[in-house]
Scaffold this active site. Structure first.
Site: not given
Length: 376
Positions: A92-95, A146, A194, A221, A271, A340
């Site tokens: 992930d970009s840090g968005g 984003d 978005q 989003g 995810d 689990h």
RNA sequence: GGGGGGAUACCAGAGUGGCCAAAUGGGACAGACUGUAAAUCUGUUGUCUUACGACUUCGGAGGUUCGAAUCCUCCUCCCCCCA
């Protein structure tokens, strides 16, 4: 990267396929365990592969950039080597941190100035340097920077925010196309759609992203405070526009029920921190429903954690024992629950694939949604 | 035998005339968690009640007072020191 659709469900928009990357193939629909800081918390790689059947995991640009930092990652030869994970990685970009660390950042046209949650130091993320950082990390799939507004964002703000995300996206694409991978294998870049809960904004965002002709697309989003029904509507709106022959990744989602509903609407990748975080906090997801392992009712239940579970912990340990571990605050409890839950999530998407391939997905899904969301 | 200290809710432990159904910690019980600042956070924990509120509580019995966990008398039990 290559994506091939193998089956489509006759009754729903569900599909299954195969995504090929430099680090191996990913069968879709897929769930990707979250490994923010170069670790899927509490779970060995060996178990992720052999027990869970994880085909791809996540890392996070913001967290890895702060620690261990780019110098270490580059010297290590990228995140795969650093963490000894030889299957695909998506970063992930840090968005999302623009959203979750909202009190410690400032947004401008240029990018986002963060204050580190670790030491308070200031850092600038731009659509360009976030691509550069993900080149250093060496993720197979890298994400655009984003802005992820909260689910409660009003139309005016949502529209303004989307404009920024779209301009950032164009800059990110440009930087990606101008640069090369660092470690001798290919990477790919996913735009993020978005638009909050507003169909016209989502439509515009999906059209804008599709026009960039990338190898896959993300829907961001969502599951940020809006009702689930609205989330499902937005997925429908966006997936009607995104190209059918490219994978769609619904970011940060979700509950087992969310996964099933989204798969039915044509989502291929997911995810979420739920299986690991909620697992650490004592919540177990199973095909029979959701259990809070701290509850008194398990104290004398010596039956296996999950009769139908697919990981070794499911039949090795009893519910009573797992409850004891949680009540005693023993870390083995968190490990067992994480393993689990991840095992269950991966089983769920494997089973969904099988049902799609057989053409029986719709009925199976209706039944399974009820089961997985029950409280037991 | 002599001297001293103490008994408060599930446990530990504050409180020493009204702001006390009683701090705080632990325990117990329940809830939350969605691109991880989370092995985290929140709530409840005398009884009845949705709530407002009402009622019964601070070892036991009695007393002083408008009012007692808090002051007095006696009783029971526990701990410490000396012999």
């Amino acid at each position: 990267m290559n994506f091939e659709l193998t089956h489509t469900d006759p009754e729903t928009s569900a599909r299954c396929g195969c995504l090929s990357t430099a680090h191996g193939e990913i069968q879709t629909p897929i769930f990707m365990p979250v490994g923010t800081v170069a670790t899927v918390k509490g779970v060995f790689h060996r178990d992720l592969k052999q027990e869970v059947g994880a085909e791809i995991i996540l890392g996070n640009t913001y967290h890895l950039y702060l620690r261990p930092g780019l110098e270490v990652l580059e010297q290590a030869g990228g995140l795969h080597k650093f963490s000894s994970w030889d299957r695909p990685i998506l970063t992930d970009s840090g968005g999302y941190q623009v959203f979750s660390l909202a009190d410690n950042r400032k947004l401008t046209e240029e990018g986002c100035v963060f204050q580190s949650h670790i030491d308070g130091s200031r850092h600038l993320f731009t659509p360009e340097n976030v691509v550069d950082i993900q080149r250093v990390i060496g993720a197979d799939i890298i994400m655009a920077l984003d802005e992820c507004p909260p689910g409660t964002a009003e139309y005016g703000y949502a529209k303004k925010s989307l404009g920024l995300t779209q301009r950032w996206l164009e800059r990110g694409v440009k930087r990606f196309d101008e640069t090369q991978p660092k470690y001798g294998y290919g990477q790919t870049f996913f735009p993020i759609v978005q638009g909050c809960v507003y169909p016209d904004l989502r439509r515009a965002a999906a059209e804008h992203a599709a026009a960039l002709h990338r190898e896959g697309y993300a829907i961001g989003g969502l599951a940020v405070g809006e009702p689930a029904e609205q989330m499902y509507q937005m997925i429908e709106v966006v997936n009607a526009i995104l190209p059918k022959d490219r994978p769609r990744y619904l970011m940060g989602v979700g509950t087992p029920e969310n996964l099933l509903e989204a798969i039915a609407r044509g989502v291929d990748m997911f995810d979420c921190v739920m299986p690991t975080r909620n697992g650490r906090n004592g919540m177990l997801f199973t095909a029979q429903g959701i259990m809070n392992m701290r509850n008194q009712k398990w104290a004398r239940d010596f039956s296996p954690i999950d009769e139908n579970g697919t990981t070794f912990v499911d039949k090795t340990y009893s519910k009573a024992y797992l409850r004891h571990l949680f009540v005693s605050d023993e870390m083995l409890g968190a490990q067992i629950a994480s393993l689990h839950n991840l095992g269950f999530y991966l089983w769920l998407v494997r089973e969904a694939r099988a049902q799609i391939a057989q053409g029986t997905f719709a009925a199976w899904k209706r039944d399974m949604v009820k089961k997985v969301s029950a409280r037991i």
